[in-house]
Design an enzyme around this catalytic site. Structure first.
Site, PDB file in Angstrom:
ATOM      1  N   ASP A  32       7.655 -10.734 -25.968  1.00  0.00           N
ATOM      2  CA  ASP A  32       6.751 -11.773 -26.453  1.00  0.00           C
ATOM      3  C   ASP A  32       7.521 -12.978 -27.002  1.00  0.00           C
ATOM      4  O   ASP A  32       8.426 -12.813 -27.839  1.00  0.00           O
ATOM      5  CB  ASP A  32       5.863 -11.179 -27.560  1.00  0.00           C
ATOM      6  CG  ASP A  32       4.473 -11.754 -27.563  1.00  0.00           C
ATOM      7  OD1 ASP A  32       4.342 -12.989 -27.504  1.00  0.00           O
ATOM      8  OD2 ASP A  32       3.508 -10.977 -27.624  1.00  0.00           O
ATOM      9  N   ASP A  33       7.161 -14.169 -26.540  1.00  0.00           N
ATOM     10  CA  ASP A  33       7.708 -15.432 -27.067  1.00  0.00           C
ATOM     11  C   ASP A  33       9.208 -15.594 -26.816  1.00  0.00           C
ATOM     12  O   ASP A  33       9.893 -16.279 -27.583  1.00  0.00           O
ATOM     13  CB  ASP A  33       7.450 -15.552 -28.574  1.00  0.00           C
ATOM     14  CG  ASP A  33       5.990 -15.851 -28.912  1.00  0.00           C
ATOM     15  OD1 ASP A  33       5.137 -15.706 -28.023  1.00  0.00           O
ATOM     16  OD2 ASP A  33       5.698 -16.201 -30.073  1.00  0.00           O
ATOM     17  N   CYS A  71      -0.152 -16.355 -25.071  1.00  0.00           N
ATOM     18  CA  CYS A  71       0.103 -14.971 -24.652  1.00  0.00           C
ATOM     19  C   CYS A  71      -0.906 -14.419 -23.647  1.00  0.00           C
ATOM     20  O   CYS A  71      -0.543 -14.017 -22.542  1.00  0.00           O
ATOM     21  CB  CYS A  71       0.147 -14.069 -25.881  1.00  0.00           C
ATOM     22  SG  CYS A  71       1.486 -14.454 -27.032  1.00  0.00           S
ATOM     23  N   HIS A 130      -2.928  -8.549 -23.142  1.00  0.00           N
ATOM     24  CA  HIS A 130      -2.854  -9.279 -24.414  1.00  0.00           C
ATOM     25  C   HIS A 130      -2.905  -8.356 -25.612  1.00  0.00           C
ATOM     26  O   HIS A 130      -2.236  -8.586 -26.625  1.00  0.00           O
ATOM     27  CB  HIS A 130      -3.979 -10.312 -24.539  1.00  0.00           C
ATOM     28  CG  HIS A 130      -3.929 -11.034 -25.857  1.00  0.00           C
ATOM     29  ND1 HIS A 130      -4.860 -10.863 -26.855  1.00  0.00           N
ATOM     30  CD2 HIS A 130      -3.008 -11.897 -26.354  1.00  0.00           C
ATOM     31  CE1 HIS A 130      -4.535 -11.594 -27.899  1.00  0.00           C
ATOM     32  NE2 HIS A 130      -3.422 -12.238 -27.623  1.00  0.00           N
ATOM     33  N   ASP A 335       6.930 -13.953 -21.948  1.00  0.00           N
ATOM     34  CA  ASP A 335       5.591 -14.419 -21.552  1.00  0.00           C
ATOM     35  C   ASP A 335       5.397 -15.917 -21.712  1.00  0.00           C
ATOM     36  O   ASP A 335       4.449 -16.473 -21.177  1.00  0.00           O
ATOM     37  CB  ASP A 335       4.490 -13.628 -22.270  1.00  0.00           C
ATOM     38  CG  ASP A 335       4.436 -13.838 -23.777  1.00  0.00           C
ATOM     39  OD1 ASP A 335       5.408 -14.360 -24.358  1.00  0.00           O
ATOM     40  OD2 ASP A 335       3.416 -13.449 -24.373  1.00  0.00           O
ATOM     41  N   HIS A 336       6.291 -16.601 -22.381  1.00  0.00           N
ATOM     42  CA  HIS A 336       6.361 -18.063 -22.430  1.00  0.00           C
ATOM     43  C   HIS A 336       7.525 -18.439 -23.328  1.00  0.00           C
ATOM     44  O   HIS A 336       8.204 -17.573 -23.899  1.00  0.00           O
ATOM     45  CB  HIS A 336       5.059 -18.702 -22.965  1.00  0.00           C
ATOM     46  CG  HIS A 336       4.486 -17.996 -24.142  1.00  0.00           C
ATOM     47  ND1 HIS A 336       5.105 -17.979 -25.367  1.00  0.00           N
ATOM     48  CD2 HIS A 336       3.370 -17.247 -24.275  1.00  0.00           C
ATOM     49  CE1 HIS A 336       4.374 -17.266 -26.201  1.00  0.00           C
ATOM     50  NE2 HIS A 336       3.337 -16.788 -25.568  1.00  0.00           N
TER      51      HIS A 336
END
Length: 490
Positions: A32-33, A71, A130, A335-336
C-alpha cells in the site's frame, strides 16, 4: 502502454509455458502507498535489500503507472483490467459497488477469479482488494461475512491479532489501539519497541508462510495474494527499522513548491495526513512543513518500507526452503505513489507523477524473464493479461490492458507507449517525453503540460501556454483515453 483493444487477447507465440509442463504458481504481493522509493530505483539511502534483490534477478519496471491514485479505485482497475468509466470507479467503494454484488458467471470478476477457473487454488491474505481483510464493512463497523470479491478466492484468511478486526489492524498502533479507537488523537508515525509481530504485517507474513506450507503439501498450482499495509499511514514500524537510518542525512523533497502556472485545484491540502491530530506540524498549500519535520516523516515512511521489505524477504526465504521458488512468479505491486512533500503535498490523490508512478517488480523463474530493467511505459491494467499470458491461461474477458510480457522478454518498444490516469475531474497521459493533463473544470488553467525529456522531471512548471503545438499534437492521443467519465463542472 497505449492500446485501443477491446477484443479477446490473442497469444501470438509469446506464451511462457510453451516449453513448460507444469503450471507456474503466482505470489502476488500488494504494498500500500509504495512509490518508487527503493534502492532498486536508485534511491540508495533506502534499506530495501530483499526487494532490490528480487528486482535485480527479475524485471524492474521503471515506468509503471496506476489508473487512479487512490487505493480502492486503483485495485478495481488492476483486478478487472479496466480503466475507470464511471464516477464510482474513482472511489474506494468501486469494488463493493461493482463486484461484491454480482452473482458468479463464466465471465471472471477479476484476474484472480480467472486463475481459479483455470484450476488454481487461490488464497487471499490481507489487503488485495480495498478491504483490509477482504470482507465488506466500514472502518468503525463490526466485521461481516460478506466477501468483497465473492468468487475470486478459494481461501480467504487474515490474522487481526490484538486489534480484533481488519480495519483496526490497518490503522494499528503497537499498544493494540488504532486510529479509530484513539479518536485520531495520534501521531502519523510510531517507532514501536516490538518485534515484527508487534504490528499486523508481521502477522500477515506468519499466516502466508503457514499457507505456503499447506500449498506445498497439496501440490496444486496456486495463486496467493498477500496484501501488506505499510507504508500506508500511519507510518508505524518496529524501532529496529527506524534504527537503519540517520534522520539528519535523509534528503527532503527537491520539489517542495506549488508548480508554476497551475490552479491549486490540481493539488490538495493533505487532509488524510492532517487527520492524525497529534502530528507536530500540519501540511497545507499555504506553507511547507519544516525541513526537520519533513525528514522525520521521510524517516517514518522509509522505516515502514524497510519493515515490509523484511516481510517480503521472509516470504521469499520460505519459498526457497519449500523449493517453490523454482516454479513461482513473484509480483510486487505498489497500488499508487505518494507525495512526500512534493508540490507541497503529503499524500496521494493527484494527477502528478509522484502519485501515479509506483513500484512494479516481476520475478519469474524462467530464464527469458531474468535480470531485466524494463523502461517501457506500462499501466496497472496491463497486469491482468500479462499474468494470464505468463501462465498460459486463456483470457476469456476483454480488457483495456495489453500483455507486456514481450517487454520482459525482448524489451520491444511499442510505437506509442502511453499510460492514462484519472482523478480530480481530470485525465492525465504520460508519454516517454511529456505528461499532459486535462481537467474538466471551469477553473483555469485546465490544461497542464510537463516536460520529461530529461528524465526524472520534477513537474514544477506547467509549460502548456507556451507550447500550443505540442498540445495540439498530443491532445488526440489523450482523447483516446477519454472513457466518457468527465464533464465540465464548477
Amino acid at each position: 502502454m497505449f492500446k485501443y483493444f477491446t477484443g479477446l487477447f490473442l497469444m501470438i507465440g509469446l506464451t511462457s509455458l510453451s516449453a513448460q509442463t507444469e503450471k507456474p504458481n503466482v505470489l502476488f504481493i500488494c504494498v500500500d502507498d509504495l512509490r518508487t522509493e527503493l534502492g532498486a530505483y536508485g534511491k540508495h539511502y533506502v534499506k530495501s535489500p530483499n526487494m532490490d534483490a528480487l528486482a535485480k534477478s527479475g524485471a524492474l519496471f521503471t515506468n509503471h503507472y496506476v489508473q487512479v491514485p487512490t487505493c480502492g479505485a486503483s485495485r478495481h482497475a488492476i483486478l478487472t483490467g479496466m480503466r475507470p468509466s464511471k464516477p464510482v470507479h474513482l472511489s474506494n467503494n468501486a469494488i463493493v459497488e461493482e463486484l461484491s454484488i454480482k452473482t458468479e458467471s463464466s465471465v471472471p470478476e477479476t484476474f484472480i477469479h480467472r486463475f481459479k477457473q483455470a484450476g488454481y487454488h487461490t488464497v487471499g491474505i490481507g489487503k488485495i482488494s480495498h478491504s483490509a481483510d477482504g470482507y465488506v464493512y466500514g472502518y468503525e463497523e463490526e466485521p461481516t461475512t460478506k466477501k468483497e470479491l465473492p468468487h475470486s478466492w478459494s481461501d480467504l484468511a487474515f490474522d487481526s491479532g490484538k486489534w480484533k478486526t481488519g480495519w483496526n489492524a490497518f490503522f494499528a498502533y503497537e499498544s493494540g489501539e488504532n486510529r479509530q479507537s484513539l479518536k485520531k488523537q495520534v501521531k502519523p508515525y510510531e517507532a514501536g519497541e516490538t518485534d515484527d509481530q508487534g504490528y499486523p504485517d508481521g502477522l500477515t507474513t506468519n499466516l502466508a508462510i503457514s499457507k505456503l506450507k499447506e500449498l506445498k503439501k497439496n501440490g496444486e498450482p496456486f495463486f496467493m495474494g498477500v496484501g501488506f499495509f505499510k507504508p500506508h499511514l500511519p507510518f508505524n514500524a518496529p524501532k529496529k527499522y527506524w534504527d537503519l537510518y540517520n534522520e539528519e542525512n535523509l534528503p527532503v523533497s527537491t520539489n517542495p513548491n506549488i508548480p508554476e502556472n497551475i490552479n491549486q485545484k490540481s493539488l490538495h491540502a493533505s487532509s488524510e495526513f492532517n487527520q492524525y491530530a497529534l502530528g507536530e506540524e500540519k501540511a497545507g498549500l499555504d506553507k511547507q512543513v519544516s525541513d526537520a519535520y519533513a525528514r522525520k516523516l521521510k524517516h517514518a515512511y522509509l522505516a515502514s518500507i524497510s519493515y515490509i521489505d523484511a516481510q517480503i524477504g521472509r516470504l521469499y526465504q520460505q519459498l526457497k526452503e519449500l523449493e517453490l521458488d523454482k516454479n513461482t512468479i513473484i509480483v510486487i505491486w505498489g497500488d499508487h505513489g505518494w507525495h512526500l512533500g512534493d508540490q507541497r503535498v503529503w499524500g496521494k490523490h493527484t494527477l502528478f507523477e509522484n502519485a501515479l508512478k509506483s513500484t512494479l517488480i516481476i520475478n519469474s523463474p524462467y530464464s527469458q524473464h531474468k535480470a531485466k530493467k524494463v523502461r517501457a511505459i506500462v499501466e496497472s491494467v496491463d497486469i491482468y493479461p500479462t499474468l494470464l499470458d505468463m501462465c498460459g491461461i486463456e483470457q476469456t474477458k476483454s480488457t483495456d490492458g495489453e500483455s507486456f510480457e514481450k517487454h520482459i522478454k525482448y524489451n520491444i518498444p511499442d510505437t506509442e507507449e502511453v499510460a492514462y490516469s484519472y482523478f480530480k475531474n481530470g485525465i492525465s497521459m504520460r508519454t516517454k517525453t511529456y505528461r499532459l493533463t486535462k481537467y474538466f473544470r471551469k477553473d483555469q488553467p485546465d490544461i497542464e503540460l510537463y516536460d520529461h525529456h530529461k528524465g526524472n522531471a520534477k513537474e514544477d512548471k506547467n509549460i502548456a501556454k507556451e507550447n500550443p503545438e505540442i498540445i495540439k499534437e498530443l491532445m488526440p492521443l489523450l482523447e483516446k483515453g477519454d472513457t466518457g467519465l468527465f464533464t465540465v463542472s464548477e
